[in-house]
Design an enzyme around this catalytic site. Structure first.
Site: not given
Length: 138
Positions: A63, A105
């Protein structure tokens, strides 16, 4: 430094990308689940260094790398559209960097869900001294 991430989430209130990311995590893993990831391993939370401790920590590493590739807006503040359809996160009709942030996300929230069996409570609030190895490249 990780405390700053918590403060950022609180200051953003009901808007902003970090809040949206938190809602995605809670949507996939249950109410208040985001608190399990705010300071976990070497990469979940503010900053990150060293080698990810497990698959859950690797979700955060990936991420962070994903956010690092986003150009044209601030991934932690930009607001994008998304929804849940039959338990799946669906990014809306976002353009450019908003699409990229939503995808970062979405992939991370799904990664947490897919790797929830690797979650190790011993890695919560892990001392940064346990993350001093050379960091991997994205």
């Amino acid at each position: 430094m990780r405390i700053l991430w918590i403060v950022a989430v609180c200051l953003i209130g009901v808007e902003g990308n970090l809040f949206q990311f938190a809602k995605m995590i809670n949507g996939k893993l249950g109410a208040f689940s985001v608190w399990n990831y705010i300071s976990y391993g070497c990469y979940c939370g503010w900053g990150g260094q060293g080698t990810p401790k497990d698959a859950t920590d690797r979700c955060c590493f990936v991420h962070d790398c994903c956010y690092g590739r986003v150009r044209g807006c601030n991934p932690k503040l930009a607001i994008y559209s998304y929804s849940f359809k039959k338990g799946n996160i669906v990014c809306g009709k976002n353009n450019g960097c908003l699409r990229d942030i939503c995808e970062c996300d979405r992939v991370a929230a799904n990664c947490f869900h897919q790797n929830k069996n690797t979650y190790n409570k011993n890695y919560r609030f892990l001392s940064s001294s346990r993350c001093r190895q050379t960091s991997e490249q994205c």
